[in-house]
Design a protein around this motif. Sequence first.
Motif, PDB file in Angstrom:
ATOM      1  N   LYS A   3      34.921 -95.989  -2.754  1.00 42.98           N
ATOM      2  CA  LYS A   3      33.529 -96.298  -2.245  1.00 42.98           C
ATOM      3  C   LYS A   3      32.613 -95.808  -3.285  1.00 42.98           C
ATOM      4  CE  LYS A   3      35.041 -96.238   2.400  1.00 42.98           C
ATOM      5  NZ  LYS A   3      34.798 -95.968   4.010  1.00 42.98           N
ATOM      6  N   LYS A   4      31.527 -96.538  -3.225  1.00 46.49           N
ATOM      7  CA  LYS A   4      30.438 -95.971  -4.109  1.00 46.49           C
ATOM      8  C   LYS A   4      29.412 -94.922  -3.531  1.00 46.49           C
ATOM      9  CE  LYS A   4      29.627-100.642  -5.818  1.00 46.49           C
ATOM     10  NZ  LYS A   4      28.613-101.767  -5.794  1.00 46.49           N
ATOM     11  N   GLU A   5      29.209 -93.942  -4.364  1.00 46.13           N
ATOM     12  CA  GLU A   5      28.400 -92.867  -4.060  1.00 46.13           C
ATOM     13  C   GLU A   5      27.003 -92.897  -4.916  1.00 46.13           C
ATOM     14  OE1 GLU A   5      30.444 -89.149  -3.605  1.00 46.13           O
ATOM     15  OE2 GLU A   5      31.782 -89.621  -2.275  1.00 46.13           O
ATOM     16  N   THR A   6      26.099 -92.417  -4.332  1.00 42.51           N
ATOM     17  CA  THR A   6      24.954 -92.274  -5.032  1.00 42.51           C
ATOM     18  C   THR A   6      23.849 -91.155  -4.541  1.00 42.51           C
ATOM     19  OG1 THR A   6      23.170 -93.277  -6.325  1.00 42.51           O
ATOM     20  CG2 THR A   6      23.583 -94.270  -4.169  1.00 42.51           C
ATOM     21  N   SER A   7      22.826 -90.687  -5.386  1.00 41.60           N
ATOM     22  CA  SER A   7      22.107 -89.808  -4.675  1.00 41.60           C
ATOM     23  C   SER A   7      20.797 -90.179  -4.921  1.00 41.60           C
ATOM     24  CB  SER A   7      22.278 -88.398  -5.314  1.00 41.60           C
ATOM     25  OG  SER A   7      21.962 -88.470  -6.717  1.00 41.60           O
ATOM     26  N   GLY A   8      19.619 -89.884  -4.013  1.00 41.94           N
ATOM     27  CA  GLY A   8      18.320 -90.185  -4.050  1.00 41.94           C
ATOM     28  C   GLY A   8      17.565 -89.326  -3.234  1.00 41.94           C
ATOM     29  N   ILE A   9      16.218 -89.849  -3.216  1.00 38.08           N
ATOM     30  CA  ILE A   9      15.390 -89.023  -2.298  1.00 38.08           C
ATOM     31  C   ILE A   9      14.865 -89.798  -0.939  1.00 38.08           C
ATOM     32  CG2 ILE A   9      12.972 -88.168  -2.519  1.00 38.08           C
ATOM     33  CD1 ILE A   9      13.270 -87.664  -5.303  1.00 38.08           C
ATOM     34  N   VAL A  10      14.654 -89.327   0.195  1.00 35.66           N
ATOM     35  CA  VAL A  10      14.451 -90.019   1.560  1.00 35.66           C
ATOM     36  C   VAL A  10      12.994 -90.122   1.479  1.00 35.66           C
ATOM     37  CG1 VAL A  10      14.238 -89.380   3.780  1.00 35.66           C
ATOM     38  CG2 VAL A  10      16.259 -88.415   2.601  1.00 35.66           C
ATOM     39  N   VAL A  11      12.616 -91.287   1.635  1.00 35.15           N
ATOM     40  CA  VAL A  11      11.202 -91.771   1.614  1.00 35.15           C
ATOM     41  C   VAL A  11      10.963 -92.142   3.064  1.00 35.15           C
ATOM     42  CG1 VAL A  11      11.120 -92.661  -0.704  1.00 35.15           C
ATOM     43  CG2 VAL A  11      12.004 -94.339   1.089  1.00 35.15           C
ATOM     44  N   SER A  12      11.731 -92.277   4.109  1.00 33.84           N
ATOM     45  CA  SER A  12      11.379 -92.730   5.484  1.00 33.84           C
ATOM     46  C   SER A  12      12.469 -92.121   6.327  1.00 33.84           C
ATOM     47  CB  SER A  12      11.256 -94.152   5.674  1.00 33.84           C
ATOM     48  OG  SER A  12      10.857 -94.290   6.960  1.00 33.84           O
ATOM     49  N   ASN A  13      12.017 -91.485   7.586  1.00 34.79           N
ATOM     50  CA  ASN A  13      12.992 -91.351   8.429  1.00 34.79           C
ATOM     51  C   ASN A  13      12.402 -91.370   9.897  1.00 34.79           C
ATOM     52  OD1 ASN A  13      10.670 -89.198   8.770  1.00 34.79           O
ATOM     53  ND2 ASN A  13      12.256 -87.484   8.799  1.00 34.79           N
TER      54      ASN A  13
END
Length: 80
Positions: A3-13
């Motif tokens: 399974k693909k994994e990646t990281s990023g920044i939360v822009v909306s919750n």
Amino acid sequence: MAKKETSGIVVSNKMNKTIVVAVKKQIPHKKYGKIITKTNKYYAHDSFNECCIGDRVKIQEIRPLSKNKRWNLIELITKK
């Protein structure tokens, strides 16, 4: 199949148990070769509503949970 994994920044919750994660990647332009920053937004499942805007998170691809949601929150890397 891994399974693909990646990281990023939360822009909306704003949604319940869902976050929007912006993932940036740098790729060369096809013709000119200049490095361009591309941003993709992914809807991810956050089962405990623990993420806030600006947090860095790691997400993993999963089966479709809704129309747009195909990623799952694995871990909260840094809290803002």
